[in-house]
Enzyme design. Structure first.
Site, PDB file in Angstrom:
ATOM      1  N   TYR A 124      41.599  41.574   4.098  1.00  0.00           N
ATOM      2  CA  TYR A 124      41.208  40.998   2.813  1.00  0.00           C
ATOM      3  C   TYR A 124      42.082  39.805   2.417  1.00  0.00           C
ATOM      4  O   TYR A 124      41.998  39.316   1.304  1.00  0.00           O
ATOM      5  CB  TYR A 124      41.275  42.056   1.710  1.00  0.00           C
ATOM      6  CG  TYR A 124      40.178  43.098   1.741  1.00  0.00           C
ATOM      7  CD1 TYR A 124      39.242  43.141   2.768  1.00  0.00           C
ATOM      8  CD2 TYR A 124      40.074  44.052   0.737  1.00  0.00           C
ATOM      9  CE1 TYR A 124      38.253  44.103   2.795  1.00  0.00           C
ATOM     10  CE2 TYR A 124      39.087  45.020   0.756  1.00  0.00           C
ATOM     11  CZ  TYR A 124      38.170  45.037   1.785  1.00  0.00           C
ATOM     12  OH  TYR A 124      37.186  45.994   1.797  1.00  0.00           O
ATOM     13  N   LYS A 191      45.797  52.832  11.970  1.00  0.00           N
ATOM     14  CA  LYS A 191      45.160  52.887  13.289  1.00  0.00           C
ATOM     15  C   LYS A 191      46.102  52.160  14.261  1.00  0.00           C
ATOM     16  O   LYS A 191      45.704  51.230  14.973  1.00  0.00           O
ATOM     17  CB  LYS A 191      43.779  52.225  13.191  1.00  0.00           C
ATOM     18  CG  LYS A 191      42.861  52.561  14.327  1.00  0.00           C
ATOM     19  CD  LYS A 191      42.369  53.988  14.317  1.00  0.00           C
ATOM     20  CE  LYS A 191      41.648  54.309  15.622  1.00  0.00           C
ATOM     21  NZ  LYS A 191      41.296  55.730  15.747  1.00  0.00           N
ATOM     22  N   ASP A 225      40.894  57.553  10.874  1.00  0.00           N
ATOM     23  CA  ASP A 225      39.624  58.259  11.091  1.00  0.00           C
ATOM     24  C   ASP A 225      39.825  59.772  10.930  1.00  0.00           C
ATOM     25  O   ASP A 225      39.044  60.455  10.277  1.00  0.00           O
ATOM     26  CB  ASP A 225      39.005  57.893  12.449  1.00  0.00           C
ATOM     27  CG  ASP A 225      40.022  57.737  13.564  1.00  0.00           C
ATOM     28  OD1 ASP A 225      41.231  57.908  13.318  1.00  0.00           O
ATOM     29  OD2 ASP A 225      39.604  57.443  14.701  1.00  0.00           O
ATOM     30  N   ASP A 249      40.563  50.428   0.188  1.00  0.00           N
ATOM     31  CA  ASP A 249      39.322  50.156  -0.534  1.00  0.00           C
ATOM     32  C   ASP A 249      38.293  51.248  -0.214  1.00  0.00           C
ATOM     33  O   ASP A 249      37.690  51.849  -1.099  1.00  0.00           O
ATOM     34  CB  ASP A 249      38.805  48.771  -0.121  1.00  0.00           C
ATOM     35  CG  ASP A 249      37.592  48.349  -0.911  1.00  0.00           C
ATOM     36  OD1 ASP A 249      37.351  48.932  -1.991  1.00  0.00           O
ATOM     37  OD2 ASP A 249      36.874  47.435  -0.458  1.00  0.00           O
TER      38      ASP A 249
HETATM   39 MG    MG Z   1      36.018  48.842  -3.563  1.00  0.00          MG
END
Ligand code: MG
Ligand code: NAI
Length: 361
Positions: A124, A191, A225, A249
């Site tokens: 992001y 990860k 995960d 998020d």
């Molecule tokens: Mg969101």
């Protein structure tokens, strides 16, 4: 003491939930002086910019803001206003508590989680190259020269930077938060085995810092995960989740699902100098303008703001009032199975706030 707060109603359901929130904050009666500012689609019409400089200046001056959601046009050249705000004001930590409320059925015995999301780095960060652009072409050539990587001609590219300095400040923030709020455990999601140099660095940096700052807070690291699956099965096994930006998020919405939906999850974006409070949900164009939006996520964001302003009793008062209204069950919006309007919920919570002197039962 008076508190100066910038209010950004935002798009879609934003103005509706913002009006209800203002009503509740005013009922809490801690002398908030509001400056209302525009951002988002409406600001583009009125000010010719999605994030007008006057709005940023207002936040820099009040230092504290509360905002409704803002619509981000998909796949266009516009940088998300939310991302821009977080980066321009360096709001590096997002704090999102997700807990069960009385009268709102959940699938598990209990849920009481806090997501702490790194808010400025990762995918992001906004470093993107459009398919077919000069930048994408240049980057393809560079990647070929640097590492023999061959990208398809028709690839779009988003870059995922994660730094030691960016991670150090979020891990310190997370442990400070846990200690200050009586939290017992921090679980890091990553990860690192696949994304060795971004998530890998995130994990390494945390594991280097954590022994010095954890105090009595437990620590574990889990692959993202696997963490998702464990969280859905047994949310009671978690306390604070510390996540890089993108996973944070996604997990925020997942946690919303665990406790009754997006209409209930508040959020805070915190930096060294500024703080911007906002619900986790978006502008919900599907129900905008109909009085159907649940204002509780933004009202609880207001409670987080009151606590940030040092108004601890008022914050507790608002959280208590929300639970009174939810527990009573008569006044609720359609997402929780009711028929009340956004403003009716705001009015009921504001009324409960004013009855605080009778105390929590
Ligand atoms: Mg969101
Ligand atoms: P959304 O959160 O707006 O809506 C998802 C679903 O949840 C919809 O069915 C909506 O009706 C429902 N919902 C959301 N908030 C609700 C509330 N308070 N009460 C009752 N129901 C509620 O997510 P979506 O549709 O993916 O995004 C819509 C727009 O919002 C997009 O432009 C997106 O970029 C933007 N957005 C903005 C955010 C922000 O300003 N912080 C955060 C997330 C999305």
């Amino acid at each position: 003491m008076d508190h100066h707060v910038t209010l950004i109603p935002g798009d879609g359901i934003g103005p509706e939930v913002a009006a209800a929130t203002r009503l509740v904050m005013d009922a809490a009666d801690v002398g908030i002086q509001w400056t209302e500012c525009a951002a988002g689609a409406r600001a583009l019409e009125t000010h010719g910019a999605l994030l007008p400089e006057t709005t940023l200046d207002a936040i820099r001056s009040s230092r504290v803001a509360i905002k409704g959601p803002i619509t981000t046009p998909v796949g266009t050249g516009f940088r998300s206003v939310n991302v821009a705000l977080r980066q321009d004001l360096d709001l590096f930590a997002a704090v999102r508590p997700a807990k069960a409320h009385p009268g709102v059925p959940i699938r598990h015995k209990t849920v009481d989680l806090v997501i702490i999301r790194e808010n400025t780095e990762d995918l992001y960060r906004g470093i993107e190259f459009e398919r077919g652009s000069e930048g994408a072409q240049g980057l393809r050539e560079k990647l070929r020269a640097l590492g023999g990587f061959e990208l398809p001609m028709d690839a779009g590219i988003t870059v995922k930077p994660i730094s030691v300095s960016g991670t150090e400040r979020i891990v310190r923030f997370a442990f400070e938060y846990a200690k200050a709020n009586g939290r017992k455990k921090i679980t890091v999601g990553h990860k690192a085995n696949v994304l060795r140099y971004s998530d890998g660095l995130f994990l390494q940096t945390i594991e280097r810092e954590e022994p010095f700052i954890r105090g009595s807070v437990d620590y574990e690291a889990v692959e993202i995960d696997h963490l998702t699956s464990r969280l859905v099965k047994d949310p009671g096994g978690f306390d604070v989740l510390l996540l890089p930006n993108l996973y944070g998020d996604i997990m925020s919405d997942l946690c919303a699902g665990l406790v009754g939906g997006l209409g209930l999850i508040p959020g805070a974006n915190i930096g060294w100098e500024y703080a911007v409070f906002e619900p986790v949900h978006g502008s919900a164009p599907d129900i905008a303008g109909q009085g159907k939006a649940n204002p509780i996520a933004m009202i609880l964001s207001g409670a987080l703001m009151l606590r940030h302003l040092g108004e601890h009793a008022a914050a507790e008062n608002v959280e208590w009032a929300v639970d009174v209204v939810l527990g009573d069950g008569r006044v609720r919006t359609p997402d929780l199975g009711g028929t009340s309007t956004t403003m009716e919920v705001g009015e009921a919570i504001a009324a409960a706030v004013s009855h605080w002197e009778h105390g929590p039962s």
